[in-house]
Design a protein around this motif. Structure first.
Motif, PDB file in Angstrom:
ATOM      1  N   GLY A  80      -9.021   6.564   1.395  1.00  0.00           N
ATOM      2  CA  GLY A  80      -8.598   5.246   0.920  1.00  0.00           C
ATOM      3  C   GLY A  80      -9.693   4.598   0.089  1.00  0.00           C
ATOM      4  O   GLY A  80     -10.280   5.226  -0.807  1.00  0.00           O
ATOM      5  N   SER A  81     -10.030   3.346   0.408  1.00  0.00           N
ATOM      6  CA  SER A  81     -11.058   2.634  -0.372  1.00  0.00           C
ATOM      7  C   SER A  81     -12.475   3.083  -0.017  1.00  0.00           C
ATOM      8  O   SER A  81     -13.437   2.618  -0.607  1.00  0.00           O
ATOM      9  CB  SER A  81     -10.922   1.129  -0.162  1.00  0.00           C
ATOM     10  OG  SER A  81     -11.090   0.814   1.203  1.00  0.00           O
ATOM     11  N   LEU A 133       2.264  15.260   9.000  1.00  0.00           N
ATOM     12  CA  LEU A 133       0.961  15.069   8.332  1.00  0.00           C
ATOM     13  C   LEU A 133      -0.189  15.320   9.315  1.00  0.00           C
ATOM     14  O   LEU A 133      -1.170  16.001   8.991  1.00  0.00           O
ATOM     15  CB  LEU A 133       0.880  13.640   7.778  1.00  0.00           C
ATOM     16  CG  LEU A 133      -0.444  13.213   7.155  1.00  0.00           C
ATOM     17  CD1 LEU A 133      -0.711  13.980   5.864  1.00  0.00           C
ATOM     18  CD2 LEU A 133      -0.474  11.706   6.868  1.00  0.00           C
ATOM     19  N   MET A 188      -8.965  11.395   4.193  1.00  0.00           N
ATOM     20  CA  MET A 188      -7.967  10.398   3.731  1.00  0.00           C
ATOM     21  C   MET A 188      -8.722   9.086   3.537  1.00  0.00           C
ATOM     22  O   MET A 188      -8.520   8.115   4.266  1.00  0.00           O
ATOM     23  CB  MET A 188      -6.855  10.227   4.773  1.00  0.00           C
ATOM     24  CG  MET A 188      -6.128  11.509   5.116  1.00  0.00           C
ATOM     25  SD  MET A 188      -4.596  11.171   6.019  1.00  0.00           S
ATOM     26  CE  MET A 188      -4.438  12.667   6.955  1.00  0.00           C
ATOM     27  N   ILE A 210      -4.076  16.670   2.038  1.00  0.00           N
ATOM     28  CA  ILE A 210      -4.480  17.267   3.321  1.00  0.00           C
ATOM     29  C   ILE A 210      -4.158  18.762   3.384  1.00  0.00           C
ATOM     30  O   ILE A 210      -4.901  19.544   3.957  1.00  0.00           O
ATOM     31  CB  ILE A 210      -3.793  16.494   4.478  1.00  0.00           C
ATOM     32  CG1 ILE A 210      -4.565  15.209   4.757  1.00  0.00           C
ATOM     33  CG2 ILE A 210      -3.679  17.312   5.744  1.00  0.00           C
ATOM     34  CD1 ILE A 210      -6.001  15.420   5.185  1.00  0.00           C
ATOM     35  N   LEU A 250     -10.025  -0.054   6.800  1.00  0.00           N
ATOM     36  CA  LEU A 250     -10.627  -0.252   8.111  1.00  0.00           C
ATOM     37  C   LEU A 250     -11.743  -1.279   7.925  1.00  0.00           C
ATOM     38  O   LEU A 250     -12.443  -1.263   6.919  1.00  0.00           O
ATOM     39  CB  LEU A 250     -11.212   1.081   8.576  1.00  0.00           C
ATOM     40  CG  LEU A 250     -11.439   1.229  10.060  1.00  0.00           C
ATOM     41  CD1 LEU A 250     -10.139   1.068  10.837  1.00  0.00           C
ATOM     42  CD2 LEU A 250     -12.038   2.602  10.343  1.00  0.00           C
ATOM     43  N   THR A 303     -14.197   3.185   3.175  1.00  0.00           N
ATOM     44  CA  THR A 303     -15.026   2.424   4.119  1.00  0.00           C
ATOM     45  C   THR A 303     -15.977   3.318   4.910  1.00  0.00           C
ATOM     46  O   THR A 303     -17.168   3.011   5.031  1.00  0.00           O
ATOM     47  CB  THR A 303     -14.129   1.629   5.091  1.00  0.00           C
ATOM     48  OG1 THR A 303     -13.114   0.989   4.330  1.00  0.00           O
ATOM     49  CG2 THR A 303     -14.915   0.580   5.843  1.00  0.00           C
ATOM     50  N   ASN A 305      -8.938   8.065   9.352  1.00  0.00           N
ATOM     51  CA  ASN A 305      -8.069   6.971   9.790  1.00  0.00           C
ATOM     52  C   ASN A 305      -6.755   7.165   9.025  1.00  0.00           C
ATOM     53  O   ASN A 305      -6.518   6.525   8.023  1.00  0.00           O
ATOM     54  CB  ASN A 305      -8.820   5.663   9.418  1.00  0.00           C
ATOM     55  CG  ASN A 305      -7.992   4.433   9.314  1.00  0.00           C
ATOM     56  OD1 ASN A 305      -8.206   3.624   8.399  1.00  0.00           O
ATOM     57  ND2 ASN A 305      -7.069   4.259  10.198  1.00  0.00           N
ATOM     58  N   ASP A 312      -8.629  12.029  -1.050  1.00  0.00           N
ATOM     59  CA  ASP A 312      -7.370  11.309  -0.846  1.00  0.00           C
ATOM     60  C   ASP A 312      -6.379  11.917  -1.828  1.00  0.00           C
ATOM     61  O   ASP A 312      -6.766  12.366  -2.900  1.00  0.00           O
ATOM     62  CB  ASP A 312      -7.552   9.801  -1.105  1.00  0.00           C
ATOM     63  CG  ASP A 312      -6.518   8.952  -0.373  1.00  0.00           C
ATOM     64  OD1 ASP A 312      -6.879   8.270   0.607  1.00  0.00           O
ATOM     65  OD2 ASP A 312      -5.324   9.004  -0.790  1.00  0.00           O
ATOM     66  N   ARG A 313      -5.099  11.915  -1.458  1.00  0.00           N
ATOM     67  CA  ARG A 313      -4.122  12.494  -2.387  1.00  0.00           C
ATOM     68  C   ARG A 313      -3.765  11.491  -3.490  1.00  0.00           C
ATOM     69  O   ARG A 313      -3.149  11.841  -4.485  1.00  0.00           O
ATOM     70  CB  ARG A 313      -2.864  12.913  -1.643  1.00  0.00           C
ATOM     71  CG  ARG A 313      -2.071  11.742  -1.131  1.00  0.00           C
ATOM     72  CD  ARG A 313      -0.666  12.096  -0.768  1.00  0.00           C
ATOM     73  NE  ARG A 313      -0.014  10.885  -0.282  1.00  0.00           N
ATOM     74  CZ  ARG A 313       1.084  10.882   0.420  1.00  0.00           C
ATOM     75  NH1 ARG A 313       1.668  12.006   0.722  1.00  0.00           N
ATOM     76  NH2 ARG A 313       1.610   9.745   0.810  1.00  0.00           N
TER      77      ARG A 313
HETATM   78  C1  LIG Z   1      -4.947   4.089   6.429  1.00  0.00           C
HETATM   79  S1  LIG Z   1      -5.423   4.634   4.860  1.00  0.00           S
HETATM   80  C2  LIG Z   1      -7.150   4.936   5.029  1.00  0.00           C
HETATM   81  C3  LIG Z   1      -7.930   3.672   4.825  1.00  0.00           C
HETATM   82  C4  LIG Z   1      -9.395   3.910   4.706  1.00  0.00           C
HETATM   83  N1  LIG Z   1      -9.998   4.294   5.983  1.00  0.00           N
HETATM   84  C5  LIG Z   1     -10.063   2.637   4.172  1.00  0.00           C
HETATM   85  O1  LIG Z   1     -10.856   2.036   4.886  1.00  0.00           O
HETATM   86  O2  LIG Z   1      -9.737   2.213   3.062  1.00  0.00           O
HETATM   87  C6  LIG Z   1      -4.776   6.242   4.779  1.00  0.00           C
HETATM   88  C7  LIG Z   1      -5.044   6.989   3.476  1.00  0.00           C
HETATM   89  O3  LIG Z   1      -4.477   8.297   3.618  1.00  0.00           O
HETATM   90  C8  LIG Z   1      -4.054   8.730   2.335  1.00  0.00           C
HETATM   91  N2  LIG Z   1      -3.085   9.844   2.511  1.00  0.00           N
HETATM   92  C9  LIG Z   1      -1.823   9.762   3.000  1.00  0.00           C
HETATM   93  N3  LIG Z   1      -1.260  10.969   3.027  1.00  0.00           N
HETATM   94  C10 LIG Z   1      -2.175  11.857   2.561  1.00  0.00           C
HETATM   95  C11 LIG Z   1      -2.195  13.257   2.344  1.00  0.00           C
HETATM   96  N4  LIG Z   1      -1.130  14.015   2.613  1.00  0.00           N
HETATM   97  N5  LIG Z   1      -3.317  13.824   1.851  1.00  0.00           N
HETATM   98  C12 LIG Z   1      -4.417  13.074   1.581  1.00  0.00           C
HETATM   99  N6  LIG Z   1      -4.446  11.721   1.738  1.00  0.00           N
HETATM  100  C13 LIG Z   1      -3.360  11.126   2.238  1.00  0.00           C
HETATM  101  C14 LIG Z   1      -3.457   7.483   1.717  1.00  0.00           C
HETATM  102  O4  LIG Z   1      -3.430   7.600   0.288  1.00  0.00           O
HETATM  103  C15 LIG Z   1      -4.409   6.390   2.224  1.00  0.00           C
HETATM  104  O5  LIG Z   1      -5.407   6.115   1.266  1.00  0.00           O
END
Ligand SMILES: C[S@@+](CC[C@H](N)C(=O)[O-])C[C@H]1O[C@@H](n2cnc3c(N)ncnc32)[C@H](O)[C@@H]1O
Length: 385
Positions: A208-209, A327, A206, A294, A182, A211, A311, A265-266
């Motif tokens: 991710g990086s 999910l 969740m 999750i 994001l 943010t 997000n 995050d997973r």
């Molecule tokens: C759209 S990205 C989020 C980006 C984050 N907001 C960023 O700025 O970097 C969605 C994230 O959800 C994580 N994800 C997907 N399925 C998941 C689950 N079942 N449990 C936990 N994390 C999950 C993915 O690994 C990914 O890093």
């Protein structure tokens, strides 16, 4: 600074206040304006794509330094009418460029024209470039970092300088970027729209990086988003390095003693990335990240209710059923079961995915363009017990 509209025969007043335009993503103008009010920019005017106010150069520096939701800050350095190219040429040659621009700093010129007799944008740019070369001795370079923008609208030529340089979502202290990060400016304004000011805990399940975590921890620690980066205004006439250094070093709020931003995050790679980013930004003390799916989502131990902001991933085709819906349903079920008193903010382009959570969302926010799609923020009040 020249008044708008600029009378080319009027005496030039370099110390007078001028119009400053703070650009943001369409849909987030009101949120940016609220942020500006809270940051002590009192008289502001919401416009399409941003917020305008009147100020001086130190206001330009401060807007670049402290505003989390700003994409860039433009200084409107003056305007005049031109009904044809020869008039544009003549008036551009009389424009007091040397009050703002330095001959030793290369710049590029960008022109847009609407509803005007001067409609040939490249020809208009050439006239302005000629005036800058001949009058100021400036070097024109299409690759230059410094950008002079000419907007011709209804025959009114308005000159602006992009005082930010690289867009402001590039905070300058983020190393690793995930698959669908994001943008920092969006993340910051979504946090604000959820009522988050850094004083309570924040959880991104969740992450991710990271943010949201980085923006939230910055807010908690009272750190300015632009504290480590460079800005185009550093290369303008009137830039005062000592005053700027003092502004940048201004004391922050008292930072909290313990982590305030929690991320899960997973994906082990995402967790490592979020940790590296927290480290790089000097925020490790306030950010805690763990590998967790999750399905195992619980609130961080010993933390009072705060904000869950997320997000989640979304499919290329909006409304596509399947694993994403499952999910979101799991996310909603975990939040409803274990997060009494927490508020939720969910960012998604797909209303069906938002509703698959079963969470009691308030009416969503406006659509905000992000990476070729439009996302909306869905918020709840504190969840019932
Ligand atoms: C759209 S990205 C989020 C980006 C984050 N907001 C960023 O700025 O970097 C969605 C994230 O959800 C994580 N994800 C997907 N399925 C998941 C689950 N079942 N449990 C936990 N994390 C999950 C993915 O690994 C990914 O890093």
């Amino acid at each position: 600074m020249a008044e708008t509209p600029h009378d080319p025969d009027a005496p030039f007043e370099p110390d007078a206040p001028f119009e400053i335009f703070v650009a943001t993503a369409p849909g987030l103008e009101a949120a940016l304006r609220a942020e500006m009010r809270a940051a002590g920019f009192p008289k502001t005017l919401q416009q399409p794509g941003g917020v305008a106010f009147t100020g001086r150069w130190p206001d330009v520096w401060r807007a670049n330094l402290v505003l989390r939701g700003a994409n860039r800050v433009l200084a409107r350095i003056g305007s005049f009418r031109a009904m044809h190219l020869a008039q544009l040429d003549k008036r551009a040659r009389r424009f007091p460029w040397a009050d703002v621009l330095r001959p030793d700093v290369a710049l590029r010129v960008e022109v847009t024209s609407r509803r005007s007799k001067v409609y040939h944008q490249r020809a208009a740019a050439q006239r302005v470039e000629g005036a800058l070369r001949d009058g100021l001795g400036a070097r024109i370079d299409p690759e230059a970092d410094l950008r002079l923008m000419l907007r011709i609208d209804d025959d009114l030529c308005t000159f602006s300088i992009d005082t930010s340089g690289a867009p402001l979502h590039k905070r300058g202290h983020k190393e690793a970027v995930g698959k669908a990060p994001l943008r920092e400016t969006l993340a910051a304004l979504f946090l604000r729209q959820c009522g988050h000011d850094g004083s309570g805990p924040l959880l991104d399940p969740m992450c991710g990086s990271g943010t949201f975590l980085l923006e939230g921890a910055d807010m908690a620690a009272g750190l300015a988003p632009g504290r480590t980066r460079r800005f185009a205004f550093e290369h303008l006439v009137g830039f005062d390095p000592a005053a700027w250094a003092a502004m940048r070093a201004a004391p922050a709020a008292t930072p909290p003693a313990t982590p305030m931003a929690f991320g899960y995050d997973r994906d082990a790679g995402a967790v490592a990335m979020a940790r590296a980013n927290a480290d790089c930004a000097g925020l490790s003390r306030w950010i805690s990240v763990a590998e967790r799916p999750i399905g195992a989502l619980v609130p961080p131990e010993g933390t009072p209710p705060g904000l869950v902001i997320v997000n989640p991933p979304y499919g290329a085709r909006i409304g596509e059923p399947g694993p994403l819906r499952a999910l979101h349903a799991t996310l909603g079920a975990r939040l409803r079961a274990g997060f009494a008193g927490w508020r939720v903010g969910l960012v998604t382009p797909d209303p069906q995915l938002a509703h698959a959570t079963g969470l009691p969302f308030l009416p969503p926010g406006p659509p905000v363009p992000h990476g070729g799609i439009k996302v909306k923020l869905y918020r709840t009040d504190p969840l019932p017990g």
